[in-house]
Enzyme design. Structure first.
Site, PDB file in Angstrom:
ATOM      1  N   ASP A 483       0.804  -1.218   0.000  1.00  0.00           N
ATOM      2  CA  ASP A 483       0.000   0.000   0.000  1.00  0.00           C
ATOM      3  C   ASP A 483       0.834   1.264   0.000  1.00  0.00           C
ATOM      4  O   ASP A 483       0.324   2.356  -0.221  1.00  0.00           O
ATOM      5  CB  ASP A 483      -0.828   0.041   1.302  1.00  0.00           C
ATOM      6  CG  ASP A 483      -2.193  -0.554   1.120  1.00  0.00           C
ATOM      7  OD1 ASP A 483      -2.694  -0.531  -0.002  1.00  0.00           O
ATOM      8  OD2 ASP A 483      -2.750  -1.039   2.122  1.00  0.00           O
TER       9      ASP A 483
HETATM   10  C1  GLC Z   1      -0.559   2.640   5.865  1.00  0.00           C
HETATM   11  C2  GLC Z   1       0.064   1.401   6.451  1.00  0.00           C
HETATM   12  C3  GLC Z   1      -0.160   0.222   5.600  1.00  0.00           C
HETATM   13  C4  GLC Z   1      -1.613   0.131   5.314  1.00  0.00           C
HETATM   14  C5  GLC Z   1      -2.116   1.441   4.693  1.00  0.00           C
HETATM   15  C6  GLC Z   1      -3.589   1.433   4.318  1.00  0.00           C
HETATM   16  O1  GLC Z   1       0.054   2.920   4.687  1.00  0.00           O
HETATM   17  O2  GLC Z   1       1.427   1.544   6.619  1.00  0.00           O
HETATM   18  O3  GLC Z   1       0.311  -0.907   6.238  1.00  0.00           O
HETATM   19  O4  GLC Z   1      -1.848  -0.928   4.460  1.00  0.00           O
HETATM   20  O5  GLC Z   1      -1.892   2.456   5.583  1.00  0.00           O
HETATM   21  O6  GLC Z   1      -4.410   1.712   5.383  1.00  0.00           O
HETATM   22  C1  GLC Z   2      -1.555  -3.737   5.450  1.00  0.00           C
HETATM   23  C2  GLC Z   2      -2.782  -3.814   4.583  1.00  0.00           C
HETATM   24  C3  GLC Z   2      -2.576  -4.736   3.421  1.00  0.00           C
HETATM   25  C4  GLC Z   2      -1.318  -4.393   2.690  1.00  0.00           C
HETATM   26  C5  GLC Z   2      -0.132  -4.350   3.636  1.00  0.00           C
HETATM   27  C6  GLC Z   2       1.127  -3.892   2.957  1.00  0.00           C
HETATM   28  O1  GLC Z   2      -1.393  -4.931   6.121  1.00  0.00           O
HETATM   29  O2  GLC Z   2      -3.903  -4.215   5.322  1.00  0.00           O
HETATM   30  O3  GLC Z   2      -3.668  -4.664   2.546  1.00  0.00           O
HETATM   31  O4  GLC Z   2      -1.121  -5.327   1.682  1.00  0.00           O
HETATM   32  O5  GLC Z   2      -0.419  -3.470   4.689  1.00  0.00           O
HETATM   33  O6  GLC Z   2       1.125  -2.546   2.667  1.00  0.00           O
END
Ligand code: GLC
Ligand code: GLC
Length: 807
Positions: A483
């Site tokens: 993400d």
């Molecule tokens: C932040 C977190 C990530 C998560 C994203 C979406 O970027 O670091 O882990 O998936 O938020 O909420």
């Molecule tokens: C968080 C989010 C997941 C994503 C991950 C890596 O765990 O929930 O959707 O893939 O972060 O960013």
């Protein structure tokens, strides 16, 4: 250092030191009523949706961190204590918190007064039971005052913490001699209320927080408790609570039990009121009567335990490694249930007010859950697919209560569509039921837009096929699985969301990770098509797969590992040419699982690099070297301090990919080595470093460049649970549901010489004995007959099938 121990026989983790390095929590509930419960009795409850239907209040960012829950105050001749230590913090003579599967039990003692508190959500009803038993172990008669209290949330957990000009006017309750009913907003549009009930008449009550506690006091010195009294307040506005008081006399050796019940009730529109402003309590009375004796509570508790024993009997291993067995048999499966229920919504790190059910998260959560309850999985698949758009793209999340796509976050995460194929193919393999492909499923929940589910899978693939960049690799969109890899975001504005801002739509940034996914799940879909007789379509898909595979071999290989991506200017991300972020873990796992460049030795080289560069004491770091400064062209990944989260921590979710990938190339020793590094049971001894619960996975463990190397955060709600379950059962033990039967393809390390597994597959029970003689040869006997290949062809049978596999 340990703070408790595993009790494998009871399926419990027993915390014996309440000073855990972080709150260690547990979950209750299965269908509608959910609760979180920490080792100090903290936590909260909600109905289906932690944002829209919050029953009890929890203040995140509180001091202390874990404050607010169901608190039982015992005032024994001036000594006031709680069975869970908080909030009074009175030193206990003994303390145990037994976190079990769907329940927690506190066993505490102070001054020869013993308290046992059993907490759980029954299988079929919308309530939480707290059964509290006091026993006088002294030689004198004791006169004890007991207060039980919870604090109501005004339903919408976001409004509850923000809109005080309204909130402090709307709180309403009704009280009788056993129950406090919370009915805020019931007079207008709500059809639901909650209650806090006891099975015996109280000797007093309170429902106004400020009076119960005293405006200048706190939970650790409430006026009512200190003064062994209650003020019989009926809340009107401000903060409604529910508190019951009891004066109990206990002779030497005597014990007394009070059953507290927090319930949730919905009434049909035309049955809301008994008379003007008085709620109709018929359904509440029925629910209360179901748990008003110890016998009834015990029966419900036994049913819950039996349910879990049955669920877990679907997959059970006994090997010569008890930590592995404990994780596979109990805790990993349990965590999969919790991630299935919660997605990433409600934990002590996820506030329950932000994210609902994630598209990619929930699809992956199914991988470790499917074998437990396939029917529920089918329903979930439908809910998820219903937030897909006709072009194959998807909303990123939906709210569990409304099941509608969440417009605030929107879509544009280009990995999302492919996860649907991962979930559906696994569903078919587990159940053998192809009829799911015909399920009429809407696009974006629009009535009339229903198409068979298979068309959703087609749309998923088509989206990737029609969204490629300059190198013929899939476009990344807002981000892919990571993400925080936001290659089209270019954010300069503090606080702007990296996930939703797009200040510069390059239409060029590409993801090698999505390429790996496309090859893996494209082949999977092609197999499904072939299995249902659509050969021509199947080979068309394989052509598309080939073209992405070729592009990955040509542009996605860096010499010693797979490149991660191309940015908006077609510069490489995750290459030795970069200053920081030279290697990322994700494509090493996925492209190896997809066998891209297998003949060229890519997977083997990539995994050697992972071991050499990314592996630390606690697993595999997500990238290396960490980004030292903010890169506007990369986004959030470079925003985190070095060694945290996506900037170089062990992001546990992708570690099982490396485990699986290692089994794909036949490196079983390394697979198990990676498995062990962040397996909670293996980290129990270093709980003071790891800090989170030693029975579940956490999302992230600080990497070598972090100040707090080895410290985990964000326990419970992580895709690590499902993927590790998949890795342990399907890659290491190698018990893989396949289209035509159960495949047994073990990749055990030398240290596991023997494993005996029971697996219920499509209703048939298999008893599988794996002998690891490290011969490098493979032999399978089914009912003493030698079988060619590794798949036990599926046949319905009521008999136990005995299988022996020698490797
Ligand atoms: C932040 C977190 C990530 C998560 C994203 C979406 O970027 O670091 O882990 O998936 O938020 O909420
Ligand atoms: C968080 C989010 C997941 C994503 C991950 C890596 O765990 O929930 O959707 O893939 O972060 O960013």
């Amino acid at each position: 250092m340990k703070y408790g121990h595993f009790d494998d026989k009871e399926y419990e983790y027993v915390i014996t030191n309440y000073n855990t390095p972080l709150p260690w929590i547990n979950y209750f509930g299965q269908d509608g009523f959910f609760s979180l419960m920490s080792n100090t009795c903290g936590g909260y409850m909600f109905y289906k949706d932690a944002k829209l239907r919050r029953i009890t209040r929890f203040r995140y960012n509180n001091v202390p961190r874990d404050y607010g829950g169901r608190y039982y105050y015992i005032n024994d001749n001036g000594t006031i204590w709680n069975p869970g230590f908080l909030p009074m913090k009175t030193k206990l003579d003994s303390y145990k918190c037994r976190h079990g599967l769907g329940y927690s039990i506190f066993e505490s003692e102070k001054n020869d007064l013993k308290c046992e508190l059993l907490c759980f959500v029954p299988l079929k009803d919308l309530c939480e039971i707290n059964q509290l038993t006091l026993k006088n172990n002294s030689k004198e008669t004791k006169k004890v005052t007991l207060h039980g209290v919870i604090e109501w949330c005004l339903w919408n957990a976001v409004d509850d913490q923000t809109n005080f000009q309204r909130n402090w006017n709307i709180g309403e309750v009704e009280v009788d001699d056993k129950t406090i009913y919370h009915k805020t907003e019931y007079r207008e549009r709500r059809d639901h209320y909650a209650f806090y009930h006891t099975n015996i008449k109280h000797d007093g009550f309170d429902s106004d927080l400020d009076t119960f506690i005293g405006l200048y006091n706190s939970w650790c010195d409430p006026n009512a408790v200190k003064n062994t009294t209650s003020y019989n307040t009926v809340a009107s506005g401000w903060a409604p609570i529910a508190a019951h008081m009891f004066n109990l006399e206990l002779k030497p050796g005597e014990e007394k039990t009070v059953i507290f019940q927090t319930g949730y009730v919905e009434n049909p529109e035309d049955e809301k009121f008994e008379k003007l402003h008085v709620i109709n309590k018929k359904r509440a009375y029925e629910l209360q009567a179901k748990y008003d004796t110890k016998e009834k509570v015990l029966k419900a508790f036994e049913e819950l335990k039996t349910k879990w024993v049955n669920l877990l009997s679907t997959l059970h291993v006994e090997s010569d490694n008890d930590k592995f067995d404990r994780m596979v048999n109990i805790w990993n499966q349990y965590q999969c249930m919790v991630t299935f229920n919660m997605s990433r919504s409600a934990s002590y790190y996820e506030s329950g007010t932000g994210r609902g059910m994630g598209f990619r998260d929930s699809c992956q959560d199914l991988l470790g859950f499917l074998h437990l309850i396939p029917e529920k999985s089918r329903e979930r698949i439908k809910d998820i697919a219903s937030i897909q758009f006709e072009d194959g793209s998807t909303y990123h999340q939906y709210q569990p209560l409304t099941k509608r796509g969440n417009a605030d976050i929107g879509g544009g995460f280009n990995d999302d569509p492919l996860w649907l194929i991962a979930a559906v193919s696994q569903y078919i393999k587990e159940t053998g039921d192809y009829s799911i492909l015909n399920d009429p499923t809407p696009f974006n929940n629009k009535e009339g837009s229903e198409k068979p589910l298979i068309d959703h899978l087609r749309a998923s693939l088509n989206y990737i096929i029609t969204h490629k960049g300059p190198h013929g690799l899939p476009l990344i969109g807002r981000a892919d699985w990571n993400d925080c890899l936001n290659l089209n975001c270019f954010s300069k504005t503090p606080g702007e969301s990296f996930q939703t801002a797009s200040n510069f739509e390059s239409g060029k940034a590409e993801s090698v990770f999505i390429a790996g996914m496309f090859v893996l799940y494209g082949k999977e879909f092609a197999t499904i098509l072939k299995n249902i007789g659509l050969d021509a379509e199947s080979s068309d898909i394989l052509k598309e797969v080939k073209s992405v595979e070729d592009a990955t071999i040509k542009y996605g290989w860096d010499g010693e590992w797979f490149v991660r991506a191309y940015d908006a200017f077609s510069n490489k991300v995750g290459s030795h040419e970069c200053e920081d972020g030279q290697i990322f873990v994700e494509p090493q796992g996925f492209c190896t699982m997809a066998r891209i460049g297998e003949d060229l030795g890519f997977g083997k080289k990539a995994l050697d690099s992972v071991e050499k560069i990314l592996t630390n004491d606690y697993g595999v770091e997500i990238l290396h070297p960490c980004y030292k400064e903010y890169h506007i062209e990369l986004g959030e990944v470079s925003s985190y301090p070095m060694g945290y989260k996506e900037n170089g921590s062990v992001f546990c979710h992708n570690n099982p990919w490396i485990v699986i990938a290692n089994t794909v190339i036949g490196n079983n020793e390394r697979a198990f080595d990676v498995y062990k590094r962040n397996c909670p049971a293996y980290l129990e001894e270093v709980s003071e470093i790891h800090k989170t619960e030693p029975f579940v996975y956490s999302q992230t463990i600080a990497g070598r460049d972090a100040k707090n190397y080895g410290e985990a955060k964000n326990s419970w709600l992580t895709g690590t649970a499902s993927w590790t379950m998949y890795a342990a059962s399907q890659a290491i033990l190698g018990i893989k549901p396949d289209y035509d039967g159960l495949m047994i393809d073990p990749h055990l390390p030398k240290e596991i010489k023997h494993a005996s597994v029971t697996r219920v597959f499509r209703g048939v029970k298999y008893n599988i004995t794996i002998n690891n003689n490290a011969t490098g040869k493979y032999e399978m006997l089914v009912e003493n007959n030698k079988v060619d290949g590794k798949v036990i062809p599926f046949e319905k049978s009521s008999k136990l099938i005995n299988v022996i596999v020698n490797i």
